[in-house]
Scaffold this motif. Sequence first.
Motif, PDB file in Angstrom:
ATOM      1  N   LYS A  68       0.864  -1.193   0.000  1.00 11.60           N
ATOM      2  CA  LYS A  68       0.000   0.000   0.000  1.00 11.60           C
ATOM      3  C   LYS A  68       0.903   1.248   0.000  1.00 11.60           C
ATOM      4  N   GLY A  69       1.050   1.920   1.139  1.00  9.14           N
ATOM      5  CA  GLY A  69       1.886   3.127   1.170  1.00  9.14           C
ATOM      6  C   GLY A  69       2.159   3.529   2.598  1.00  9.14           C
ATOM      7  N   VAL A  70       3.110   4.452   2.803  1.00  9.93           N
ATOM      8  CA  VAL A  70       3.490   4.798   4.174  1.00  9.93           C
ATOM      9  C   VAL A  70       3.967   6.247   4.339  1.00  9.93           C
ATOM     10  N   GLY A  71       4.287   6.928   3.246  1.00 12.60           N
ATOM     11  CA  GLY A  71       4.948   8.245   3.363  1.00 12.60           C
ATOM     12  C   GLY A  71       4.258   9.221   4.285  1.00 12.60           C
ATOM     13  N   GLU A  72       2.970   9.469   4.028  1.00 10.77           N
ATOM     14  CA  GLU A  72       2.268  10.434   4.868  1.00 10.77           C
ATOM     15  C   GLU A  72       1.751   9.834   6.176  1.00 10.77           C
ATOM     16  N   PRO A  73       1.215   8.597   6.122  1.00  4.85           N
ATOM     17  CA  PRO A  73       0.749   7.996   7.377  1.00  4.85           C
ATOM     18  C   PRO A  73       1.788   8.089   8.498  1.00  4.85           C
ATOM     19  N   ALA A  74       3.077   8.078   8.125  1.00  3.42           N
ATOM     20  CA  ALA A  74       4.135   8.123   9.131  1.00  3.42           C
ATOM     21  C   ALA A  74       4.014   9.333  10.040  1.00  3.42           C
ATOM     22  N   LEU A  75       3.516  10.433   9.508  1.00  3.74           N
ATOM     23  CA  LEU A  75       3.449  11.665  10.306  1.00  3.74           C
ATOM     24  C   LEU A  75       2.114  11.833  11.022  1.00  3.74           C
ATOM     25  N   ILE A  76       1.063  11.262  10.459  1.00  4.29           N
ATOM     26  CA  ILE A  76      -0.296  11.657  10.868  1.00  4.29           C
ATOM     27  C   ILE A  76      -0.613  11.425  12.352  1.00  4.29           C
ATOM     28  N   PRO A  77      -0.296  10.258  12.926  1.00  4.30           N
ATOM     29  CA  PRO A  77      -0.741  10.058  14.312  1.00  4.30           C
ATOM     30  C   PRO A  77       0.190  10.632  15.376  1.00  4.30           C
ATOM     31  N   THR A  78       1.374  11.117  15.006  1.00  5.59           N
ATOM     32  CA  THR A  78       2.368  11.469  16.031  1.00  5.59           C
ATOM     33  C   THR A  78       1.927  12.660  16.880  1.00  5.59           C
ATOM     34  N   ALA A  79       1.516  13.729  16.209  1.00 10.07           N
ATOM     35  CA  ALA A  79       1.187  14.940  16.961  1.00 10.07           C
ATOM     36  C   ALA A  79       0.049  14.678  17.936  1.00 10.07           C
ATOM     37  N   THR A  80      -0.936  13.930  17.476  1.00  8.65           N
ATOM     38  CA  THR A  80      -2.085  13.697  18.360  1.00  8.65           C
ATOM     39  C   THR A  80      -1.712  12.736  19.491  1.00  8.65           C
ATOM     40  N   ALA A  81      -0.820  11.790  19.228  1.00  5.47           N
ATOM     41  CA  ALA A  81      -0.361  10.909  20.308  1.00  5.47           C
ATOM     42  C   ALA A  81       0.386  11.731  21.357  1.00  5.47           C
ATOM     43  N   ILE A  82       1.178  12.693  20.893  1.00  7.10           N
ATOM     44  CA  ILE A  82       1.907  13.555  21.836  1.00  7.10           C
ATOM     45  C   ILE A  82       0.922  14.402  22.644  1.00  7.10           C
ATOM     46  N   ALA A  83      -0.071  14.961  21.955  1.00 11.50           N
ATOM     47  CA  ALA A  83      -1.072  15.776  22.651  1.00 11.50           C
ATOM     48  C   ALA A  83      -1.791  14.939  23.707  1.00 11.50           C
ATOM     49  N   ASN A  84      -2.148  13.715  23.341  1.00 15.57           N
ATOM     50  CA  ASN A  84      -2.823  12.843  24.304  1.00 15.57           C
ATOM     51  C   ASN A  84      -1.903  12.477  25.463  1.00 15.57           C
ATOM     52  N   ALA A  85      -0.612  12.319  25.179  1.00 16.67           N
ATOM     53  CA  ALA A  85       0.339  11.986  26.244  1.00 16.67           C
ATOM     54  C   ALA A  85       0.487  13.158  27.217  1.00 16.67           C
ATOM     55  N   ILE A  86       0.511  14.364  26.672  1.00 20.42           N
ATOM     56  CA  ILE A  86       0.627  15.541  27.541  1.00 20.42           C
ATOM     57  C   ILE A  86      -0.619  15.662  28.425  1.00 20.42           C
ATOM     58  N   SER A  87      -1.780  15.435  27.831  1.00 20.38           N
ATOM     59  CA  SER A  87      -3.016  15.483  28.612  1.00 20.38           C
ATOM     60  C   SER A  87      -2.987  14.434  29.711  1.00 20.38           C
ATOM     61  N   ASN A  88      -2.476  13.272  29.357  1.00 21.24           N
ATOM     62  CA  ASN A  88      -2.383  12.187  30.329  1.00 21.24           C
ATOM     63  C   ASN A  88      -1.439  12.569  31.472  1.00 21.24           C
ATOM     64  N   ALA A  89      -0.374  13.271  31.144  1.00 15.29           N
ATOM     65  CA  ALA A  89       0.596  13.660  32.173  1.00 15.29           C
ATOM     66  C   ALA A  89       0.024  14.722  33.108  1.00 15.29           C
ATOM     67  N   LEU A  90      -0.703  15.672  32.549  1.00 17.58           N
ATOM     68  CA  LEU A  90      -1.105  16.845  33.333  1.00 17.58           C
ATOM     69  C   LEU A  90      -2.568  16.838  33.762  1.00 17.58           C
ATOM     70  N   GLY A  91      -3.368  15.977  33.139  1.00 15.66           N
ATOM     71  CA  GLY A  91      -4.797  16.032  33.423  1.00 15.66           C
ATOM     72  C   GLY A  91      -5.457  17.259  32.808  1.00 15.66           C
ATOM     73  N   ILE A  92      -4.781  17.845  31.846  1.00  9.37           N
ATOM     74  CA  ILE A  92      -5.343  19.018  31.161  1.00  9.37           C
ATOM     75  C   ILE A  92      -5.302  18.735  29.666  1.00  9.37           C
ATOM     76  N   ARG A  93      -6.386  19.067  28.983  1.00 14.64           N
ATOM     77  CA  ARG A  93      -6.401  18.803  27.549  1.00 14.64           C
ATOM     78  C   ARG A  93      -6.013  20.057  26.766  1.00 14.64           C
ATOM     79  N   PHE A  94      -5.290  19.834  25.677  1.00 16.24           N
ATOM     80  CA  PHE A  94      -4.878  20.948  24.822  1.00 16.24           C
ATOM     81  C   PHE A  94      -5.601  20.846  23.479  1.00 16.24           C
ATOM     82  N   TYR A  95      -6.166  21.961  23.071  1.00 12.19           N
ATOM     83  CA  TYR A  95      -6.993  21.973  21.863  1.00 12.19           C
ATOM     84  C   TYR A  95      -6.333  22.733  20.723  1.00 12.19           C
ATOM     85  N   GLU A  96      -5.107  23.140  20.945  1.00 14.17           N
ATOM     86  CA  GLU A  96      -4.462  23.986  19.953  1.00 14.17           C
ATOM     87  C   GLU A  96      -3.011  23.541  19.752  1.00 14.17           C
TER      88      GLU A  96
END
Lengths: 335, 419, 301, 158
Positions: free
Chosen positions: A282-310
């Motif tokens: 199939k393919g991988v070039g763009e998929p490689a980037l797509i989930p990273t930022a949101t995983a990081i955002a979710n990890a930060i929320s998990n660490a602090l108990g605060i969600r970031f929307y921006e």
Amino acid sequence: MKKRGCGIGSMWYGIGNTGLPNPSGAFVQVLDDCTVIIHTGCADIGQGSTTVLAQIAAEELGVNFNDISVICADTGVTPDAGKTSASRQTYISGNAVRKAAQSAKETIFKKGAELLQVPEEELILKNYQLNSLKNYNIQISLKEIMAKCREDGTLVIGHGWFNPQTKGLDKRGQGIPYATYAFATQWVEVEVDTETGEIDILNVVAAHDVGKAVNPMAVEGQIEGGSVMGAGYALMEEIILDDGKIINSSFSNYLIPTIKDVPCVNSIIVEEEEVTGPFGAKGVGEPALIPTATAIANAISNALGIRFYELPITPEKILNSLKTANNTNKNQRDF
Amino acid sequence: MSHKVIGCSVEQINGSKKVTGKSKFTDDLKMQGMLIAKVLRSNIPHARIKKIDISIAEKIPGVIAVLTAKDIQGENSVGIIIKDEPVLTDEKIRRIGEPIALIAAETEEQADMALAAIDVKLEEIQGVFDPEEALQPSATLVHKGGNLLVHKKLRRGDAETAFKEAIVTAESNYITQMVEHAYIEPEAGIAYCDQDKVILLVSTQDPHYDREEIARVLGIGQHKVRVIQQPTGGGFGGKLDISVQCHVALLARATGRPVKLTYTRQESIIASPKRHPYKIYYKSAAGEDGKLLGVKVKIICDTGAYASYGPAVVTRALVHATGPYSIPNVHVDAYGVFTNNPVCGAMRGFGVPQMAFAHESQMDILAEKLNISPWEIRRRNFLTPGAITGTGQKLGQSVGILETLNKVQSYVKEQGWGN
Amino acid sequence: MYWEKYLKVKTLHEAMEILKLYQGKARLIAGGTDLVLQLREKKKRVSVLVDISDLPELQYIKEEHGQIKIGAMTTHSQLAASPLLWEKVIVLAQAASSVGSPQIRNVGTVGGNIVNAQPAADTVVALMALDAKVVVFNNDGGEEKIPFSELFLGVGESKIDPTSQLLKEISFSLLPEMRSSLGRLARRKALALPILNIGIVLSVNKKENRLHEARICVAPVAPVPMRMKEAEKTLLSRKLSDELLISASKAAFDAADPRNSKLRGNTAYRKELVRVMTYRTLKTALATRGGVGDEAGSITV
Amino acid sequence: MKLEVLQFELNARKVSVRVKPDATLLDVLREDLDLTGAKRGCGEGECGACTVLIDGMPVDSCIYPALKAAGKNIETIEGLGTEDNLHPVQKAFLDEGAVQCGFCTPGMILTTTALLAKNQSPSEEEVKVALSGNLCRCTGYTKIINAVKVAARNINKL
């Protein structure tokens, strides 16, 4: 204080243009000495498509990888292979090259069948040799076939093209936008300094369903590079505008991750083969980037108990949110 | 099936050229008699051009050509989807970095002097920089046809009812930023004429598209244009649009000499398209079992001054708004809007990374409300082989999303990471 | 044309003669890592550049009678690799290691950094806290000593005029029981200008568990690196304790007045960082060793 | 404008070239000496694509005045190995997949050789510090770090 947290991001990504035709073409020539030239319009911009297309042709023709030469992305001599975008080149141009190789093979089989006096369907091409499946003693070398072709004026040239099966979207957005999809899940662990707002990415695990990894090292390279670009997207990258004017238009103030800003990425290749893909790819070039930022955002929320929307989630935003959260808690206590 | 070379990590073809510094990127090339090109660009975002005076610039020693819009014999427009972007503007400026005039000179210094000597008289127009403001009826128009580039809809099932039946809902607004591709090689191209043909050596992601645009702008047949991609130092979507191609082709035709144009880093950042910033209004509904019942999403994409890949980015955002989940009721509106901001086009992921930020945040919010783990809520909702997507497509067998999650979870566990 | 002549000199004397000859049209260049860009962007103009970076008499790091003396053309890499500095003056070794990238550190010099007078220059912040002095040669043959506290006039403006003066040496005294540290925050972990830089130098009196001397320099919170006098006074006022460090950090917070910046962050955020980083850097400084006459034994905070 | 004579040692050969007084070392390498392995990525010492070694140390040649290099020993990627006879660092970058678009690669490789000349078995942290002035947008650095480790092992075996 430092707080740790983990987050997941999952994604899907349709390969190729959205519900629009996006064909790719290729030529394959087998030369008298059994080496091969591929002509493809596919532009390799570093991701390694030239290598992958050569692998596909080598596999289809049963010749050595080093006997393949690729001429690419020259409109004077190569057929249109569409854009290097939409993570489409392995799937679409890969199919085109495979079809072109198959079409060259037809000539070889036809000549072989004629020389060996057996039906074409009975033959296989392997290790530069055409054999009868029924009687392994009936065989002829590819070199001999090429010589015979030369003798009677036949050139072994194949062409192929591929256009993914899609159906345009209607007014309600219904249709078949993509012939196939790539999938991924990434997991990230971060550590947040609650007094300075600094964020450290500790670990990244990235699993990608690529159908079939034609070149696993190149696939890993895409996953690692994409994840780091995703980390930049999550934490530091931002074009800052002042009435349409970019105020950070140099590498000293538009910051992308350096080697010190990211950990080594752990990539996992998942292969759910796609029947319409070349050898299942199939393919991988763009998929490689797509989930990273949101995983990081979710990890930060998990660490602090605060969600970031921006995005990006900068140290300044972290501190502001922590302050707001503290004030809210205080108010709640006051009541 | 066993393969001989599929699945093997063979080394990159041409890799040995790259590690020895022998790879010739476009700016590494020189040709006999080659001229250096520069582009005069606007430094204000919205204006009407009253006058362009090149008379002084033309007289500077070493300056061989100064071109403006009137020197274009074919069509003065490019664009991957909509041909709305002038190659050189002489009427309206819609963004900072808009090309106004071209110089070809013997040396870079002479070209720079000529740039400074061009006199452009402008009448500034109030710009619009926020896409939601741009949609107001009173907003300044970036293009004659209005500021709405595109509005795409996705409708499946009945989202309203889903929200009525939901046990938990989550409603949030997300904002994402404009981003630069930052390939390390800036844009570069060389054009020269060979009899009646124009030949280009260029850093690009699609030479065939370049050919089409150059032919149209020069007013000649596509068979008279040959575009040869040089080793390209990254693209990530940013080298899909036309950058230097038409400019060097025009100058090569005008001067009869080879012409090279290489962007500086600043010019690259100012002139090249960016990742679309999004505003996303996202509502999700789930049942007691943690299964998604429906989503309602509104997406506003700022495409900047020109369409570029905007319509495709908007459509991709629309289709991917659900994330990799089975959701029976889906209601999405996606808008692409013109502003006087830098042009936004394709960048690795085509609008999907923005959507992933929203749908994956939503999944975690729902998980928390339902008191299940982030792993579990995803597992319960993932697309499966044969599932129906938001666009009504029945998926085939190659749907490995659950496997990716399982593999990640066991890897993390093996390493003893996380909490 | 960014400059017309580039002269590499063999001696200090030759450099001064050239400056005299060109009467303001020539200036000295050291590593040039900032100056070349400033000339290219036409932020500065000059006809002749006089390169003194290879003069061996301007490259040294030595200790003499309780003083550290550094030749102005010592590169950041040389400072960062100096065992003497890591042993006795950690704040300066840390500062030199923080500058730009390895490529920049290999070329950029401590003297160049001082003359260039950028408000958040890492080594300058450290040297301000070390209460350093510079030795400057004038082209009339005279020599003068200028303390760091008087050296900087504004962003990019120092008292040293590189068209007529040569910064020869930087020196500072080692303090008894010296403790020092650099606190630094940037938007990424390498190759980034600091959002905040704090250089701290302390001299401790272990017996009485208090400080003999305290110097805190913070940048960029004003056009020039700023000594936090109130915070320093606070630190000297009482015996060491966690509360004392907190009060001093609060005093630094009150004194700092960084401007709102779209690139570096808004005022409130940057002030808050001054508080947090002053406290932290005080803590890390107290945990170090250095200076002269350092004996075993810890400080309780 | 008067040209000046610049003499230095380049890839173990004495070189004399007439240069503009305000040229950078990168200009001279690329324009006058036709050595285009050092790349211009940003022109302001931020990306490291123009890295060359001066007296064994990595330097951003795009902001290095050419005449400053007088009498010095310069090494560029062209002086390392050839396609038929790769230097161990070049070979490791190729074998480990540390090369994608290849634009940052010459600078990365030179910085790595300078590191390994000083430190034969650098830790991961030391590799990161050494390469922190070389930006790569393609690889995400993971394979670059692997390549440096592999190169170190292979050099030690020689």
